[in-house]
Motif scaffolding. Structure first.
Motif, PDB file in Angstrom:
ATOM      1  N   GLN A 298       1.138  -1.146   0.202  1.00 21.12           N
ATOM      2  CA  GLN A 298       0.432  -0.032  -0.057  1.00 21.12           C
ATOM      3  C   GLN A 298       0.912   1.084  -0.107  1.00 21.12           C
ATOM      4  O   GLN A 298       2.468   1.420   0.213  1.00 21.12           O
ATOM      5  CB  GLN A 298      -1.005   0.233   1.168  1.00 21.12           C
ATOM      6  CG  GLN A 298      -1.948   1.282   1.489  1.00 21.12           C
ATOM      7  CD  GLN A 298      -3.228   0.671   0.584  1.00 21.12           C
ATOM      8  OE1 GLN A 298      -3.398  -0.273   0.536  1.00 21.12           O
ATOM      9  NE2 GLN A 298      -4.053   1.686   0.584  1.00 21.12           N
ATOM     10  N   VAL A 299       0.420   2.248  -0.954  1.00 19.96           N
ATOM     11  CA  VAL A 299       1.347   3.548  -1.006  1.00 19.96           C
ATOM     12  C   VAL A 299       0.194   4.457  -0.614  1.00 19.96           C
ATOM     13  O   VAL A 299      -0.622   4.615  -1.095  1.00 19.96           O
ATOM     14  CB  VAL A 299       2.516   3.675  -2.048  1.00 19.96           C
ATOM     15  CG1 VAL A 299       2.997   4.852  -2.369  1.00 19.96           C
ATOM     16  CG2 VAL A 299       2.594   2.850  -2.890  1.00 19.96           C
ATOM     17  N   GLN A 300       0.722   5.370  -0.290  1.00 19.63           N
ATOM     18  CA  GLN A 300      -0.025   6.468   0.391  1.00 19.63           C
ATOM     19  C   GLN A 300       0.565   8.492  -0.233  1.00 19.63           C
ATOM     20  O   GLN A 300       1.599   7.733  -0.019  1.00 19.63           O
ATOM     21  CB  GLN A 300      -1.159   6.835   1.483  1.00 19.63           C
ATOM     22  CG  GLN A 300      -1.499   5.491   2.238  1.00 19.63           C
ATOM     23  CD  GLN A 300      -1.970   5.538   3.851  1.00 19.63           C
ATOM     24  OE1 GLN A 300      -1.543   6.633   4.777  1.00 19.63           O
ATOM     25  NE2 GLN A 300      -3.088   5.797   3.635  1.00 19.63           N
ATOM     26  N   LEU A 301      -0.629   8.756  -0.931  1.00 20.45           N
ATOM     27  CA  LEU A 301       0.251  10.058  -1.356  1.00 20.45           C
ATOM     28  C   LEU A 301      -0.548  11.124  -1.274  1.00 20.45           C
ATOM     29  O   LEU A 301      -1.890  10.896  -0.917  1.00 20.45           O
ATOM     30  CB  LEU A 301      -0.078   9.542  -3.156  1.00 20.45           C
ATOM     31  CG  LEU A 301       0.644   8.719  -4.127  1.00 20.45           C
ATOM     32  CD1 LEU A 301       1.029   8.310  -5.328  1.00 20.45           C
ATOM     33  CD2 LEU A 301       2.235   8.568  -3.944  1.00 20.45           C
ATOM     34  N   VAL A 302       0.235  12.353  -0.785  1.00 18.93           N
ATOM     35  CA  VAL A 302      -0.730  13.815  -0.744  1.00 18.93           C
ATOM     36  C   VAL A 302       0.234  14.662  -0.820  1.00 18.93           C
ATOM     37  O   VAL A 302       1.673  15.015  -0.993  1.00 18.93           O
ATOM     38  CB  VAL A 302      -0.687  13.139   1.003  1.00 18.93           C
ATOM     39  CG1 VAL A 302      -1.359  15.148   1.440  1.00 18.93           C
ATOM     40  CG2 VAL A 302      -1.044  12.408   1.743  1.00 18.93           C
ATOM     41  N   GLU A 303      -1.054  15.547  -2.355  1.00 22.28           N
ATOM     42  CA  GLU A 303      -0.324  16.436  -2.840  1.00 22.28           C
ATOM     43  C   GLU A 303      -0.616  17.748  -2.204  1.00 22.28           C
ATOM     44  O   GLU A 303      -1.644  17.761  -1.679  1.00 22.28           O
ATOM     45  CB  GLU A 303      -1.073  16.431  -4.338  1.00 22.28           C
ATOM     46  CG  GLU A 303      -0.743  15.453  -5.259  1.00 22.28           C
ATOM     47  CD  GLU A 303      -2.111  14.401  -5.304  1.00 22.28           C
ATOM     48  OE1 GLU A 303      -2.221  13.430  -5.665  1.00 22.28           O
ATOM     49  OE2 GLU A 303      -3.000  14.801  -4.395  1.00 22.28           O
ATOM     50  N   SER A 304       0.334  18.873  -2.397  1.00 18.14           N
ATOM     51  CA  SER A 304       0.272  20.040  -1.684  1.00 18.14           C
ATOM     52  C   SER A 304       0.591  20.689  -2.867  1.00 18.14           C
ATOM     53  O   SER A 304       1.572  20.409  -3.609  1.00 18.14           O
ATOM     54  CB  SER A 304       0.630  19.647  -0.480  1.00 18.14           C
ATOM     55  OG  SER A 304       2.235  19.923  -0.600  1.00 18.14           O
ATOM     56  N   GLY A 305       0.529  22.041  -2.158  1.00 20.74           N
ATOM     57  CA  GLY A 305       1.083  24.168  -2.968  1.00 20.74           C
ATOM     58  C   GLY A 305      -0.282  24.043  -4.701  1.00 20.74           C
ATOM     59  O   GLY A 305       0.891  25.255  -5.324  1.00 20.74           O
ATOM     60  N   GLY A 306      -1.003  23.537  -4.476  1.00 24.35           N
ATOM     61  CA  GLY A 306      -2.105  24.222  -5.254  1.00 24.35           C
ATOM     62  C   GLY A 306      -2.768  25.471  -5.445  1.00 24.35           C
ATOM     63  O   GLY A 306      -3.073  26.047  -4.155  1.00 24.35           O
ATOM     64  N   GLY A 307      -3.836  25.748  -5.852  1.00 20.00           N
ATOM     65  CA  GLY A 307      -3.862  27.198  -5.639  1.00 20.00           C
ATOM     66  C   GLY A 307      -4.011  28.492  -6.559  1.00 20.00           C
ATOM     67  O   GLY A 307      -4.429  27.450  -7.914  1.00 20.00           O
TER      68      GLY A 307
END
Length: 128
Positions: free
Chosen positions: A1-10
């Motif tokens: 299992q791999v969990q991914l979390v994106e950030s930095g949008g806007g």
């Protein structure tokens, strides 16, 4: 299992820049090819950029070549997408994805079918 979390949008004006980050869980990040995809309103998810597990080979869709740069830090299990000279047509939800079984050290796969773990996405909106 791999969990991914994106950030930095806007929200950014045309011509501006954003840097997206995607943090991955797990101990084998350095063996995965990574990619960014995007989905504009009413459109299917499309390939944006990919980076081989070694970090030495990258690829881009023609629409972003020369403006976007994908990179990775295997020590931090993080992949980045630096987006410059943004255009209104770049507006979309951006997703990072994992290809856990790269075919070799040179070829990345741009099709969504090869990526089996996805982040929830981060919204990028470019105003004109």
């Amino acid at each position: 299992q791999v969990q991914l979390v994106e950030s930095g949008g806007g929200l950014v004006q045309a011509g501006g820049s954003l840097r997206l980050s995607c943090a991955a869980s797990g101990r084998t990040f350095s063996t995965y090819d990574m990619a960014w995809f995007r989905a504009a309103p009413g459109k299917e998810r499309e390939f944006v950029a990919a980076i081989k597990f070694t970090g030495g080979i990258t690829g881009y869709t023609d629409a972003v070549k020369g403006r976007f740069t994908i990179s990775r830090d295997n020590a931090k299990s993080t992949v980045y997408l630096q987006m410059n000279s943004l255009k209104p047509e770049d507006t979309a939800v951006y997703y990072c994805a994992v290809d856990r079984y790269p075919v070799d050290s040179y070829y990345y796969r741009p099709g969504v079918e090869w990526y089996d773990y996805w982040g929830p996405g981060t919204q990028v909106t470019v105003s004109s």
